[in-house]
Design an enzyme around this catalytic site. Sequence first.
Site, PDB file in Angstrom:
ATOM      1  NE  ARG A 194     -67.281 -65.096  44.844  1.00 22.85           N
ATOM      2  CZ  ARG A 194     -66.156 -64.753  44.253  1.00 22.85           C
ATOM      3  NH1 ARG A 194     -66.068 -64.813  42.936  1.00 22.85           N
ATOM      4  NH2 ARG A 194     -65.131 -64.349  44.942  1.00 22.85           N
ATOM      5  CG  ASN A 203     -73.356 -69.070  44.990  1.00 24.13           C
ATOM      6  OD1 ASN A 203     -74.274 -68.751  45.711  1.00 24.13           O
ATOM      7  ND2 ASN A 203     -72.185 -68.475  45.018  1.00 24.13           N
ATOM      8  CB  SER A 238     -62.154 -67.213  45.375  1.00 23.10           C
ATOM      9  OG  SER A 238     -61.826 -66.097  44.591  1.00 23.10           O
TER      10      SER A 238
END
Lengths: 156, 282
Positions: free
Chosen positions: B222, B226, B218
């Site tokens: 992440r 993004n 993650s």
Amino acid sequence: MNLNATIIGQLIAFAVFVMFCMKYVWPPITAILEERQKKIAEGLEAAERAQRDLNLAQNKAADELRAAKQQGAELIEQANKRANQIIDEAKDKARVEGQRLIAAAQAEIEMETQRAREALRAQVAAIAVAGAEKILGHAIDQAANEELMNKLAAEL
Amino acid sequence: MANSHEVVETTQTASEYVQHHLGFLTYGKHADGTWGFAHSTEDALAMGFWAINVDSMMISLLLGLLFLGLFRFCISKATSGKPGGLQNFIEIIVEMVQSNVKNAFFGKNDLIGPLALTIFCWIFLMNTMDLIPVDIIPMFAQWVSGDPHLYFKAVPTTDLNITAGFAIGVFILVIYYSIKVKGLGGFLGEFAFHPFGKWALPLNLLLELPGFFAKFVSLALRLYGNFFAGEVIFLVIGLVGYWQLPMHLSWSIFHILVVTLQAYLFMMLTIVYLNQAHQTTH
């Protein structure tokens, strides 16, 4: 989304950069920050100490001023006392001197009077003798009448 | 009919535009055995693992060097007296990192501070590349290389390889320090005997192992997600003609927040994970 050897390249670069940062970037900056913190702390402490010293000095100055004022007042009082004393002494001395002078003058006057009286007495005796000579027409034996003359002079 | 044909044609070119911008300048071994740059995304995929995204790698290295160079330059002129403008700026960053490390990391390790600083500054710089208009750097690269179809991706954090590189680095550090602090037995014991005691060992492993690995997956996804999404939206806005200007502006302003936040988040999570590695009680 294709994973390839870039991942390894990035991993190596990451390791190298972190090591470089750990050796040459982080320690000097944190050292500078720490040094500044210490300097600021020292500065604040010094300021506090100076403030304390100032207060102490102010208190001391006030104390000394008070003591000096008290001493001054004492000195003035003493001087006044001394002055009064001197004046009194002078007055006394003057009075004594005056009396002495008066006494001396009176004594002299008395002496002069005495002396004048003596002289007058002597002259009266001579005048009386001369008067009697004239009246009697001849010289009176001085020796014979001396006692009489002296009695006359003493009566004057 | 002609009209609809035109519509199909423009949508195709639009998707080609986006596709082209999402491709990497990959160097690797072609299917025919020669080495060279990939000419399409499929080409790059066919190169397999032993290929390298030259664009993201190059910009990543440049930005890393920019970060270290800037800090070194500043240190060479730094004083512990009254700091100047650049020194002030750098000290603010270092103090921010330092206070975060102090608040979230309770062990004693000289690596954490520089690690957090490197992660924050480097990822921040990479993310900031997102704010440069999407076409400028690829156009410049195409002009330099003389190839008008050159793939060039300017934002390294839109490359999963880069974010995964960071995440794997953190993963290795977490495993290293976990074993160093708790011993191999202690580290493995955390997976085997928690949370249900040693009689439920398979269940414990089933619960703990995915959680442990998910942290790092993650972490990489992440950041990648993004900025990949942000990049795609910039590209889509780039297709809208003149109205793209206010839209670009508003999305860029919003993205300033994301740029900083994601860099901060990556740093913070790294500190937290390493703190967990240093804690002997689970």
